[in-house]
Design an enzyme around this catalytic site. Structure first.
Site, short mmCIF file in Angstrom:
data_model
loop_
_atom_site.label_atom_id
_atom_site.label_comp_id
_atom_site.label_asym_id
_atom_site.label_seq_id
_atom_site.Cartn_x
_atom_site.Cartn_y
_atom_site.Cartn_z
CD GLU A 19 -3.06 0.93 0.33
OE1 GLU A 19 -2.46 1.66 -0.48
OE2 GLU A 19 -4.27 1.03 0.53
CG ASP B 221 -5.67 9.03 6.21
OD1 ASP B 221 -4.89 9.74 6.83
OD2 ASP B 221 -6.81 9.41 5.91
CG ASP C 32 -4.27 10.99 -6.14
OD1 ASP C 32 -4.19 10.15 -5.23
OD2 ASP C 32 -5.36 11.40 -6.59
P1 IMP Z 1 -7.50 4.98 4.45
O1 IMP Z 1 -8.08 6.19 5.12
O2 IMP Z 1 -6.42 4.34 5.28
O3 IMP Z 1 -8.58 4.01 4.07
O4 IMP Z 1 -6.79 5.54 3.15
C1 IMP Z 1 -7.18 5.15 1.88
C2 IMP Z 1 -6.50 5.87 0.76
O5 IMP Z 1 -6.63 7.28 0.91
C3 IMP Z 1 -5.00 5.65 0.60
O6 IMP Z 1 -4.67 4.44 -0.04
C4 IMP Z 1 -4.66 6.85 -0.28
O7 IMP Z 1 -4.94 6.57 -1.63
C5 IMP Z 1 -5.59 7.92 0.23
N1 IMP Z 1 -4.89 8.83 1.15
C6 IMP Z 1 -4.95 8.84 2.50
N2 IMP Z 1 -4.15 9.83 2.99
C7 IMP Z 1 -3.59 10.44 1.92
C8 IMP Z 1 -2.65 11.54 1.78
O8 IMP Z 1 -2.17 12.14 2.75
N3 IMP Z 1 -2.31 11.85 0.50
C9 IMP Z 1 -2.80 11.21 -0.59
N4 IMP Z 1 -3.66 10.20 -0.50
C10 IMP Z 1 -4.05 9.81 0.74
#
Ligand code: IMP
Length: 176
Positions: free
Chosen positions: A100, A104, A160
């Site tokens: 991954e 986040d 991105d």
């Molecule tokens: P989750 O919140 O862990 O489910 O994050 C899912 C997706 O959100 C990641 O795989 C990224 O594609 C995108 N993402 C989360 N934080 C960032 C950031 O700081 N910059 C760019 N994309 C992000």
């Protein structure tokens, strides 16, 4: 400094630091999987540059495959449902290493992991280049973490902003 649409991003993690850390992660994976032949599952789009650099340093025999995760709102009660697209490989009995770009909230990776676990792999490890511990909403077992970072929006090296800005060697952060 990079400006995308209305936002300005400033340097955060340099290409040299990223590459050195990736070599360490790959070394760890080479050791841990010395007697196994894992299936590397790369989560598109954001992980494409990290994964390309990581696998160049893997010396163990491995297969590489790619998935995407689609999100859609199902019902009001269940909220966002994640669907894994592109997984044609048989994963039962395989040692999986999920790659991954960033964890986040952790909701994406934890949903992907539970869907993969349902297909009975021999093992499942998660590798992420970046991890924001303060944003995490679900406990997660992350086997290989490149950098723990503060809860700020980052860009570049595959990540991105609205589809833009993936094409940098360094990682940038939203100017605060
Ligand atoms: P989750 O919140 O862990 O489910 O994050 C899912 C997706 O959100 C990641 O795989 C990224 O594609 C995108 N993402 C989360 N934080 C960032 C950031 O700081 N910059 C760019 N994309 C992000």
């Amino acid at each position: 400094m990079v400006t995308i649409k209305d936002k300005t991003f400033v340097p955060f993690i340099s290409a040299e630091v990223i590459q050195a850390r990736i070599q360490e992660l790959a070394g760890q994976i080479n050791e841990d999987y010395a007697h196994r032949q894992p299936l590397i599952v790369i989560v598109l789009n954001g992980a494409f540059i990290f994964a390309a650099d990581l696998v160049k340093h893997l010396t163990i025999p491995c297969e590489i495959t790619f998935i995407r995760v689609a999100s859609y709102a199902a019902t009001e009660s269940s909220g966002q449902v994640k669907e894994i697209l592109g997984l044609t490989d048989t994963i039962a009995g395989r040692d999986l290493i999920l790659v991954e770009d960033i964890v986040d909230t952790g909701l994406t990776i934890s949903e992907v992991c539970s869907q993969l676990q349902a297909q009975n792999p021999a093992s499942l490890a998660v590798t992420t280049l970046l991890f924001k511990p303060d944003a995490l909403k679900k406990p997660l077992d992350l086997s290989y973490v490149g950098f723990e970072i503060e809860n700020r929006f980052v860009l570049g090296y595959g990540l991105d902003y609205d589809g833009w800005g993936r094409n940098t060697k360094d990682i940038l952060v939203l100017e605060s």
